[in-house]
Design an enzyme around this catalytic site. Structure first.
Site: not given
Ligand code: GRF
Length: 189
Positions: A14, A16, A92, A94-95, A109, A111
């Site tokens: 988390g 992000n 993790m 897929i919707l 999202n 990526h």
């Molecule tokens: C990130 O690298 C994001 O791009 C990918 O999963 C990772 C999540 O990292 N989809 P965090 O849980 O936000 O640290």
């Protein structure tokens, strides 16, 4: 300015999510983080929600009857909180197309690659093995095809000669934290 209500979906660390929580403290940020949903009760990222008094819900796939039930439970939570936009941040699962249509708002999202390169997993390893000189991240709309929707924003970083996967992952993650908030501003403003 009326702030849009944001739900962030996570499965892991988390970081992000935390960057969005920080961004949302700025007056000019067009949204507020109203809900965090995790499919994993052990996701350490849930602590970011707790520490910031953000409502969070864990919906474990294994405890649901099937995928439809899992997604319906998530949908109910987002409807209850009047969520306007869903941000996937290391979620993790897929919707399904049904979920995407039913939510009836933007789902985006982040990526860790410069899409359309390296959809799916192990993006940094694949970029290094391909001899790329540049890597990065992409914020995009979520569609039924994984890592395939319209691109909102990308940011790039160099791949240095002796980079390990960990070196590159750390460099990309740092710009992810800027890119996600910027992308939200771009689509909500
Ligand atoms: C990130 O690298 C994001 O791009 C990918 O999963 C990772 C999540 O990292 N989809 P965090 O849980 O936000 O640290």
């Amino acid at each position: 300015m009326t702030k849009k209500k944001i739900a962030v979906f996570i499965s892991g660390k988390g970081s992000n999510l935390q960057s969005l929580i920080d961004a949302a403290t700025e007056n000019d940020f067009p949204g507020s983080i109203n809900l965090v949903i995790s499919d994993n009760s052990k996701a350490s990222g849930l602590n970011h929600a707790h520490n910031n008094s953000i409502k969070c819900e864990t919906i474990e796939y294994q405890k649901c009857i099937n995928k439809e039930d899992f997604e319906q439970k998530i949908l109910n939570k987002t409807m209850k909180e009047n969520i306007d936009i869903i941000c996937l941040a290391g979620f993790m699962r897929i919707l399904s197309e049904k979920f995407i249509i039913s939510f009836n708002g933007p789902i985006i999202n982040i990526h860790p690659s410069l899409l359309p390169k390296y959809k799916g997993l192990n993006t940094h390893q694949r970029a290094i093995e391909s001899g790329d000189r540049v890597a990065g991240c992409t914020v995009h709309y979520v569609t039924k095809n994984v890592d395939d929707g319209e691109i909102i924003l990308q940011k790039s970083v160099p791949i240095l000669p002796n980079d390990t996967v960990e070196d590159l992952a750390a460099r990309v993650l740092k710009i992810e934290h800027e890119a996600y908030a910027e992308a939200i501003k771009k689509i909500l403003n």
